[in-house]
Scaffold this motif. Structure first.
Motif, PDB file in Angstrom:
ATOM      1  N   ILE A   1       0.893  -1.157   0.000  1.00  0.00           N
ATOM      2  CA  ILE A   1       0.000   0.000   0.000  1.00  0.00           C
ATOM      3  C   ILE A   1       0.929   1.205   0.000  1.00  0.00           C
ATOM      4  N   ASN A   2       1.117   1.735  -1.200  1.00  0.00           N
ATOM      5  CA  ASN A   2       2.223   2.659  -1.429  1.00  0.00           C
ATOM      6  C   ASN A   2       1.818   4.131  -1.320  1.00  0.00           C
ATOM      7  N   SER A   3       2.674   4.909  -0.677  1.00  0.00           N
ATOM      8  CA  SER A   3       2.355   6.323  -0.454  1.00  0.00           C
ATOM      9  C   SER A   3       3.355   7.257  -1.126  1.00  0.00           C
ATOM     10  N   ASP A   4       4.041   6.771  -2.175  1.00  0.00           N
ATOM     11  CA  ASP A   4       5.057   7.606  -2.828  1.00  0.00           C
ATOM     12  C   ASP A   4       4.502   8.661  -3.777  1.00  0.00           C
TER      13      ASP A   4
ATOM     14  N   ALA B   1       0.325   6.822  -9.886  1.00  0.00           N
ATOM     15  CA  ALA B   1       0.616   5.506 -10.466  1.00  0.00           C
ATOM     16  C   ALA B   1       1.901   5.525 -11.291  1.00  0.00           C
TER      17      ALA B   1
ATOM     18  N   ILE C   1       9.140   3.246  -9.696  1.00  0.00           N
ATOM     19  CA  ILE C   1       9.794   2.643  -8.521  1.00  0.00           C
ATOM     20  C   ILE C   1       9.742   1.113  -8.615  1.00  0.00           C
TER      21      ILE C   1
ATOM     22  N   ILE D   1      -2.422   2.360  -4.882  1.00  0.00           N
ATOM     23  CA  ILE D   1      -1.831   3.685  -5.076  1.00  0.00           C
ATOM     24  C   ILE D   1      -2.515   4.693  -4.145  1.00  0.00           C
TER      25      ILE D   1
ATOM     26  N   THR E   1       1.184   9.649   2.289  1.00  0.00           N
ATOM     27  CA  THR E   1       0.939   8.948   3.560  1.00  0.00           C
ATOM     28  C   THR E   1      -0.460   9.253   4.094  1.00  0.00           C
TER      29      THR E   1
END
Lengths: 101, 267
Positions: free
Chosen positions: A22-25, A28, A34, A46, A50
């Motif tokens: 569960i990505n917070s960068d 998409a 990454i 996506i 945070t």
């Protein structure tokens, strides 16, 4: 974390197991880059930041935060890493095999 | 000059009266003004040092240089100034502000004795101050390592009981409840108490916010959701989301599999 997760996903590729990031960068496109750079093959949600919807709803305050769920969707372990994560997953996979017998 | 303007004598009198009034006010406020000036001067010196440091840090070439710089970051050398000021200003609210500075900087630099003195003084002499709204967060996040579990809890409860300011009580309730919930050994009774604190926060202080981010009540809602739904043994609440390819999926799609959820980021 990432090297361990890469080998974990590889080791369990034929098992009823899924790793979901569960990505917070960011968006998409950013995450895809990454994933490619880091050789990450598992699915991502996506979140954008945070403060994305899932971490907000689940009150995630520290990163990374880990939940391990069994085949019934029950939360069985939290914030286990590396070897402890392996053991947790193996225990749950063994439970599934035991239940089928 | 317009014919409607007031006569010269009237204007002169008005100006004289105004000046006199300001002078009287000024005289009455002299002591506080002096202290305020002194306090501002220390803060200004600290700000200046921090700004200069930030600039040097930005100009650093690599991580090694940044690590070396971090060792020399400003702050610690201001502790004695703030302590001396706080003692001089004893009883004045500026002393509370100065002890807050001591507590914050000491925590940052690992100065246990100074940090504990500041917290003890704030709790015993300035618990009713309106200027300590950052104390609950400082206690639960930074000073807890010096205070230990029990004293952290007691300190937050002191603020909840003594402070007449919602800007202090709300973060104190939130910090106290969060600390209990973050304690893996907390008994069910203590968890229930933490829940009551969070509910009180939502009922009594729905609009109190920290300097940045959501209100304490909104954060309390998140924490309550976590207690109610995200404990070991609970079925994880379903969640629908979108993956990196723009495809919708649900957590419940993965029933029948062991699932690891990893909330992460590279940043």
């Amino acid at each position: 974390m990432l090297p361990h997760e890469r080998s974990l996903v590889k080791r369990l590729q034929s098992q009823p197991f899924a790793l979901i990031g569960i990505n917070s960068d960011g968006d998409a496109d950013k995450v895809k880059k990454i994933l490619k750079d880091q050789d990450i093959t598992w699915r991502q949600s996506i979140e954008g930041s945070t403060r994305g919807p899932w971490p907000t709803k689940w009150n995630v305050k520290s990163w990374p935060t880990i939940y391990v769920l069994d085949a019934q969707g029950v939360i069985r372990y939290k914030n286990v890493r590396e070897k402890a994560m392996d053991e947790a997953i193996d225990t749950l996979l063994a439970e599934m095999k035991g239940a089928k017998k | 000059m317009s014919t409607r303007s007031r006569p010269q004598w009237m204007r002169t009198t008005l100006v004289a009266l105004a000046l006199g009034f300001v002078a009287i006010l000024g005289y009455a406020r002299d002591a506080t003004t002096d202290l305020q000036k002194k306090f501002d001067a220390i803060v200004e010196r600290l700000d200046k040092a921090e700004k200069e440091f930030a600039k040097t840090f930005e100009d650093a070439k690599d991580d090694d240089e940044r690590d070396a710089l971090r060792e020399k970051r400003p702050g610690e050398e201001f502790i004695p100034d703030f302590q001396a000021f706080a003692r001089e200003a004893k009883g004045n609210d500026l002393a509370a502000k100065a002890w807050m500075k001591v507590a914050g900087i000491s925590a940052d630099f690992g100065r246990k004795a100074d940090a504990l003195e500041a917290v003890d003084t704030l709790l015993s002499d300035y618990a009713k101050s309106p200027s300590i709204e950052n104390l609950p967060g400082l206690i639960s996040r930074n000073l807890n390592r010096f205070l230990g579990k029990e004293k952290t809890d007691a300190a937050l409860r002191t603020l909840i009981e003594k402070s007449p300011h919602k800007n202090v009580v709300a973060p104190a309730l939130f910090s106290c409840a969060s600390t209990i919930m973050g304690d893996k050994k907390a008994s069910p009774e203590r968890i229930a108490e933490a829940r009551a604190m969070m509910e009180r926060l939502q009922k009594e202080f729905p609009d109190v916010k920290p300097a940045r981010g959501a209100s304490y009540a909104a954060m309390a809602e998140g924490v309550l959701f976590e207690i109610d739904n995200l404990q070991i043994g609970k079925v994880a609440p379903d969640f629908e989301t979108i993956d990196e390819n723009g495809v919708k999926f649900k957590l419940s799609d993965y029933r029948g599999k062991v699932v690891v959820l990893d909330f992460w980021g590279m940043w």
